[in-house]
Design an enzyme around this catalytic site. Structure first.
Site, PDB file in Angstrom:
ATOM      1  CD1 TRP A 107      -2.218  -2.113   1.938  1.00 24.33           C
ATOM      2  CD2 TRP A 107      -2.920  -1.329  -0.033  1.00 24.33           C
ATOM      3  NE1 TRP A 107      -3.200  -2.942   1.480  1.00 24.33           N
ATOM      4  CE2 TRP A 107      -3.659  -2.491   0.276  1.00 24.33           C
ATOM      5  CE3 TRP A 107      -3.197  -0.662  -1.231  1.00 24.33           C
ATOM      6  CZ2 TRP A 107      -4.644  -3.008  -0.563  1.00 24.33           C
ATOM      7  CZ3 TRP A 107      -4.186  -1.164  -2.073  1.00 24.33           C
ATOM      8  CH2 TRP A 107      -4.892  -2.331  -1.730  1.00 24.33           C
ATOM      9  CG  ASP A 175      -3.421   3.907   4.031  1.00 25.43           C
ATOM     10  OD1 ASP A 175      -4.464   3.739   4.697  1.00 25.43           O
ATOM     11  OD2 ASP A 175      -3.175   3.287   2.973  1.00 25.43           O
ATOM     12  CE  LYS A 199      -8.726  -2.977   4.096  1.00 23.87           C
ATOM     13  NZ  LYS A 199      -7.836  -2.237   3.208  1.00 23.87           N
TER      14      LYS A 199
HETATM   15  C1  LIG Z   1      -7.290  -1.903   2.084  1.00 27.79           C
HETATM   16  C2  LIG Z   1      -6.227  -0.863   2.102  1.00 27.79           C
HETATM   17  C3  LIG Z   1      -6.077   0.065   1.068  1.00 27.79           C
HETATM   18  C4  LIG Z   1      -6.950   0.045  -0.173  1.00 27.79           C
HETATM   19  O1  LIG Z   1      -8.184   0.536   0.168  1.00 27.79           O
HETATM   20  P1  LIG Z   1      -9.333   0.797  -0.933  1.00 27.79           P
HETATM   21  O2  LIG Z   1     -10.371   1.456  -0.088  1.00 27.79           O
HETATM   22  O3  LIG Z   1      -9.718  -0.526  -1.476  1.00 27.79           O
HETATM   23  O4  LIG Z   1      -8.775   1.705  -1.957  1.00 27.79           O
HETATM   24  C5  LIG Z   1      -5.096   1.019   1.176  1.00 27.79           C
HETATM   25  N1  LIG Z   1      -4.291   1.070   2.248  1.00 27.79           N
HETATM   26  C6  LIG Z   1      -4.388   0.188   3.267  1.00 27.79           C
HETATM   27  C7  LIG Z   1      -3.472   0.288   4.439  1.00 27.79           C
HETATM   28  C8  LIG Z   1      -5.361  -0.800   3.225  1.00 27.79           C
HETATM   29  O5  LIG Z   1      -5.476  -1.679   4.232  1.00 27.79           O
END
Ligand SMILES: *Cc1c(COP(=O)(O)O)cnc(C)c1O
Length: 369
Positions: A107, A175, A199
């Site tokens: 990511w 993030d 999540k």
């Molecule tokens: C799941 C995830 C993403 C991607 O998220 P989307 O909402 O599908 O774009 C990005 N960064 C992290 C840390 C994630 O766990």
């Protein structure tokens, strides 16, 4: 009705009381005689729902008043572009700015790759040399960097930052998709944080952005309206139709979390759950954690067979995931890029779910000899 323990990394398990309440209110939300999916976002029936979600989030996270909260769409993936564009984008023909990125997994790589369309990413450090199984040292950035990006919890490899980097005047951007509300977080340490909801917050389709006020308004003039933080702030996340149903469910999740005792209480539970599982892995004769100890995630726990023979390993993994699913423990396969197994144990996973998984794994080990 059958309910399983769902260890998916995302979309992931939601708290049962939230689903029950959403089901009960499906045909008539708050006495409106309508489903939340039928309510106009500009109506007096929806406005309190989005306001309530923001108020609860501000309370639970202790978000300072000089930060704005946005409920957007496009997932965490769109933020990879949007944050770089808004925080560091320049007018056509102008010299590109630089930004710091720390590479800790897929990511964070994607964030840098997408960011590179609007800013020159400088990878200040990386844990790629040991397969992203640790969090690297975080060097002080050049003070002219536009921002400093980290992935606070690495969902795929199962690592997390336990100490934030010191970035001086450079805004720290994180993030937090897979760790938001899992432990207390000092929002004032960040310039911007973002999270896909699917999540630990709610259903897919909503992306949360928390941004410090002084970072709003820097997007270059050619930026599409939908990608400008200043427009979304001015319109209160209602520049266009927001993901109403998702925001409503987030509100229910936050109420549930508040009733549980808030983020501190959730963190206590999360630490207990993770400790149970990691200490099981420490003593297992069949499985181990691939992640170096000081960097282990509370939310996503990958595990791999101890056996190093690739064929026996693959067969064991396949058998494990299949038999676990038959026992009502689902989505334990690792991310397609890394293989192995992974148990994601977000706030909504009860301790009983982790205990059931450990019991299953003990029996599996016995059977495998
Ligand atoms: C799941 C995830 C993403 C991607 O998220 P989307 O909402 O599908 O774009 C990005 N960064 C992290 C840390 C994630 O766990």
């Amino acid at each position: 009705m059958k309910r399983v323990y769902n260890f998916s990394a995302g979309p992931s398990a939601l708290p049962l009381p939230v689903l029950e309440r959403a089901a009960a209110e499906m045909l008539d939300v708050n006495g409106t005689g309508q489903s939340i999916m039928e309510v106009s976002h500009r109506s007096k029936d929806f406005v309190p729902i989005i306001e309530n979600a923001e108020t609860l989030l501000r309370f639970l996270m202790g978000i300072p008043s000089n930060y704005k909260v946005l409920f957007l769409q496009g997932g965490a993936s769109l933020q990879f572009s949007m944050l770089a564009l808004n925080l560091a984008g320049v007018e056509k023909g102008a010299l590109q700015k630089k930004a710091s990125y720390i590479e800790t997994g897929v990511w964070s790589q994607k964030a840098a790759e997408e960011g590179a369309k609007y800013v020159e990413p400088i990878i200040r450090s990386s844990s790629k040399d040991r397969g992203f199984t640790y969090i690297p040292e975080a060097p002080v950035p050049d003070q002219s960097d536009a921002f400093y990006h980290i992935t606070l919890n690495n969902t795929i490899v199962g690592t997390k930052w336990s100490k934030l980097p010191k970035t001086g005047a450079v805004p720290l951007v994180a993030d937090v998709s897979s760790c938001i509300l899992s432990e207390p977080l000092d929002v004032s340490q960040f310039g911007l944080i973002y999270a896909g909801a699917q999540k630990n917050l709610g259903p897919a389709g909503v992306t949360l952005v928390i941004i410090r006020e002084d970072l709003i308004g820097g997007a270059p003039s050619w930026t599409p309206g939908m990608l400008r933080y200043d427009i979304h702030v001015k319109e209160g996340s209602m520049y266009n139709t927001p993901p109403c149903h998702g925001i409503y469910i987030i509100g229910l999740v936050l109420e549930w979390l508040n009733n549980l005792g808030g983020v501190e209480a959730a963190a206590q539970l999360n630490r207990e759950k993770a400790e149970l599982f990691y200490s099981y892995l420490e003593n297992s004769k069949c499985f181990r954690s691939p992640v170096e100890k000081p960097y282990r995630s509370l939310m996503n726990i990958p595990f791999v067979p101890i056996d190093t023979d690739p064929n026996r390993r693959k067969a064991l993994e396949t058998r494990f995931v299949k038999e676990a699913a038959e026992a009502g423990l689902v989505n334990l396969g690792g991310h397609r890029l890394v293989g192995g197994m992974r148990a994601s144990i977000y706030n909504a996973m009860p301790k009983a779910g982790v205990e059931a998984l450990i019991r299953f794994m003990e029996q599996f080990e016995k059977k495998e000899g």
